[in-house]
Design a protein around this motif. Structure first.
Motif, PDB file in Angstrom:
ATOM      1  N   MET A   1     -56.542 -26.076  14.959  1.00  0.00           N
ATOM      2  CA  MET A   1     -56.793 -27.102  15.959  1.00  0.00           C
ATOM      3  C   MET A   1     -57.424 -26.447  17.183  1.00  0.00           C
ATOM      4  SD  MET A   1     -53.258 -29.334  15.713  1.00  0.00           S
ATOM      5  CE  MET A   1     -52.216 -27.900  15.534  1.00  0.00           C
ATOM      6  N   ILE A   2     -58.349 -27.167  17.764  1.00  0.00           N
ATOM      7  CA  ILE A   2     -58.982 -26.702  18.996  1.00  0.00           C
ATOM      8  C   ILE A   2     -58.564 -27.670  20.099  1.00  0.00           C
ATOM      9  CG2 ILE A   2     -61.155 -26.200  20.159  1.00  0.00           C
ATOM     10  CD1 ILE A   2     -62.379 -25.844  17.323  1.00  0.00           C
ATOM     11  N   PHE A   3     -57.943 -27.138  21.163  1.00  0.00           N
ATOM     12  CA  PHE A   3     -57.421 -27.938  22.261  1.00  0.00           C
ATOM     13  C   PHE A   3     -58.438 -27.949  23.396  1.00  0.00           C
ATOM     14  CE2 PHE A   3     -53.875 -26.804  19.717  1.00  0.00           C
ATOM     15  CZ  PHE A   3     -52.908 -27.775  19.911  1.00  0.00           C
ATOM     16  N   ILE A  14     -57.760 -33.096  21.011  1.00  0.00           N
ATOM     17  CA  ILE A  14     -57.524 -32.074  19.997  1.00  0.00           C
ATOM     18  C   ILE A  14     -58.488 -32.291  18.835  1.00  0.00           C
ATOM     19  CG2 ILE A  14     -55.825 -31.077  18.426  1.00  0.00           C
ATOM     20  CD1 ILE A  14     -53.677 -32.212  20.430  1.00  0.00           C
ATOM     21  N   GLU A  15     -59.271 -31.263  18.574  1.00  0.00           N
ATOM     22  CA  GLU A  15     -60.249 -31.292  17.491  1.00  0.00           C
ATOM     23  C   GLU A  15     -59.632 -30.606  16.274  1.00  0.00           C
ATOM     24  OE1 GLU A  15     -64.711 -29.444  16.748  1.00  0.00           O
ATOM     25  OE2 GLU A  15     -63.891 -29.493  18.775  1.00  0.00           O
ATOM     26  N   LEU A  16     -59.648 -31.287  15.156  1.00  0.00           N
ATOM     27  CA  LEU A  16     -59.110 -30.702  13.933  1.00  0.00           C
ATOM     28  C   LEU A  16     -60.126 -29.743  13.332  1.00  0.00           C
ATOM     29  CD1 LEU A  16     -57.441 -33.822  12.276  1.00  0.00           C
ATOM     30  CD2 LEU A  16     -56.506 -32.238  13.967  1.00  0.00           C
ATOM     31  N   GLU A  17     -59.630 -28.662  12.778  1.00  0.00           N
ATOM     32  CA  GLU A  17     -60.489 -27.698  12.101  1.00  0.00           C
ATOM     33  C   GLU A  17     -60.308 -27.873  10.598  1.00  0.00           C
ATOM     34  OE1 GLU A  17     -61.121 -23.758  14.429  1.00  0.00           O
ATOM     35  OE2 GLU A  17     -58.957 -24.168  14.430  1.00  0.00           O
ATOM     36  N   SER A  25     -61.350 -31.899   1.862  1.00  0.00           N
ATOM     37  CA  SER A  25     -61.006 -31.078   3.018  1.00  0.00           C
ATOM     38  C   SER A  25     -59.519 -31.139   3.317  1.00  0.00           C
ATOM     39  CB  SER A  25     -61.806 -31.519   4.241  1.00  0.00           C
ATOM     40  OG  SER A  25     -61.430 -32.818   4.628  1.00  0.00           O
ATOM     41  N   PHE A  26     -59.099 -30.210   4.147  1.00  0.00           N
ATOM     42  CA  PHE A  26     -57.711 -30.100   4.589  1.00  0.00           C
ATOM     43  C   PHE A  26     -57.739 -29.705   6.059  1.00  0.00           C
ATOM     44  CE2 PHE A  26     -54.134 -27.411   5.721  1.00  0.00           C
ATOM     45  CZ  PHE A  26     -53.056 -28.144   5.285  1.00  0.00           C
ATOM     46  N   ALA A  27     -56.851 -30.293   6.872  1.00  0.00           N
ATOM     47  CA  ALA A  27     -56.752 -29.916   8.278  1.00  0.00           C
ATOM     48  C   ALA A  27     -55.313 -30.097   8.743  1.00  0.00           C
ATOM     49  CB  ALA A  27     -57.683 -30.761   9.139  1.00  0.00           C
ATOM     50  N   ARG A  28     -54.884 -29.195   9.559  1.00  0.00           N
ATOM     51  CA  ARG A  28     -53.560 -29.316  10.187  1.00  0.00           C
ATOM     52  C   ARG A  28     -53.699 -30.276  11.368  1.00  0.00           C
ATOM     53  NH1 ARG A  28     -51.372 -23.902  10.993  1.00  0.00           N
ATOM     54  NH2 ARG A  28     -53.218 -23.695  12.279  1.00  0.00           N
ATOM     55  N   ASN A 107     -64.850 -38.436  13.428  1.00  0.00           N
ATOM     56  CA  ASN A 107     -64.681 -37.253  14.276  1.00  0.00           C
ATOM     57  C   ASN A 107     -63.278 -36.661  14.158  1.00  0.00           C
ATOM     58  OD1 ASN A 107     -62.954 -38.561  16.216  1.00  0.00           O
ATOM     59  ND2 ASN A 107     -64.649 -38.963  17.605  1.00  0.00           N
ATOM     60  N   ARG A 108     -62.308 -37.456  13.701  1.00  0.00           N
ATOM     61  CA  ARG A 108     -60.940 -37.007  13.415  1.00  0.00           C
ATOM     62  C   ARG A 108     -60.262 -36.353  14.617  1.00  0.00           C
ATOM     63  NH1 ARG A 108     -61.379 -33.726   8.039  1.00  0.00           N
ATOM     64  NH2 ARG A 108     -59.148 -34.048   8.030  1.00  0.00           N
TER      65      ARG A 108
END
Length: 181
Positions: A1-3, A14-17, A25-28, A107-108
């Motif tokens: 995650m990018i804050f 918060i941008e999901l990676e 895909s998978f993202a936390r 954009n999630r």
């Protein structure tokens, strides 16, 4: 995650990676450690979802007063919304300021809304589903709201309001809350 910090004190986008392969895909979307490192709430005893059928639907502004204030982690999982938050914390340097964020299934992005903020959103597409974690269980006696069109805030919603609940339309204007804060 990018804050990503926002214009409002203690609020975060918060941008999901996402990691992808042939399956998809998978993202936390949440991590106690990462949230804790940013000073964010890490306990969420409640998760909510809302579904709105029609573009232009407006929900909010909602909050709970102390001692049942709630932080929220908002994500649009279907469709598109403009999510607007208002800092209602008198001691904050951004008190009475608001900011809007476009949250979409594409954009999630997630929005971290600190306790003491009012929260509302308008749907920008039909068939919208929003999911959010909440740090405090709903306590009806602490429920409060602010009118979506309060001139003291000057929020510019992108669409005419097509659907709004009677309750949301009847929230008081700021300064007319009769001791609700």
């Amino acid at each position: 995650m990018i804050f990503h910090s926002t214009l409002l004190e203690d609020a975060w986008l918060i941008e999901l990676e996402a990691r992808g392969d042939e399956r998809g895909s998978f993202a936390r979307t949440f991590c106690t450690e990462e949230f804790g490192l940013h000073g964010l709430e890490t306990v969420y005893p409640q998760q909510n979802t809302s579904f709105s059928k029609q573009r232009g639907t407006l929900r909010g502004f909602h909050y709970q007063q102390a001692p049942h204030e709630e932080a929220k982690l908002i994500r649009c999982i279907r469709g598109k919304i403009l999510d607007v938050i208002v800092d209602l914390r008198p001691a904050s340097r951004t008190y009475m300021h608001h900011q809007g964020f476009e949250l979409t299934q594409d954009n999630r992005h997630q929005l971290y809304v600190p306790a003491g903020f009012a929260h509302g959103f308008q749907t920008l597409s039909d068939d919208v589903e929003v999911s959010y974690l909440v740090s405090s269980p709903y306590f009806p006696a602490s429920e409060r709201g602010v009118r979506y069109d309060d001139p003291a805030l000057g929020v510019e919603w992108p669409l005419p309001v097509s659907v709004i609940s009677q309750k949301d339309e009847a929230w008081p204007l700021l300064g007319h809350e009769a001791g609700s804060r």
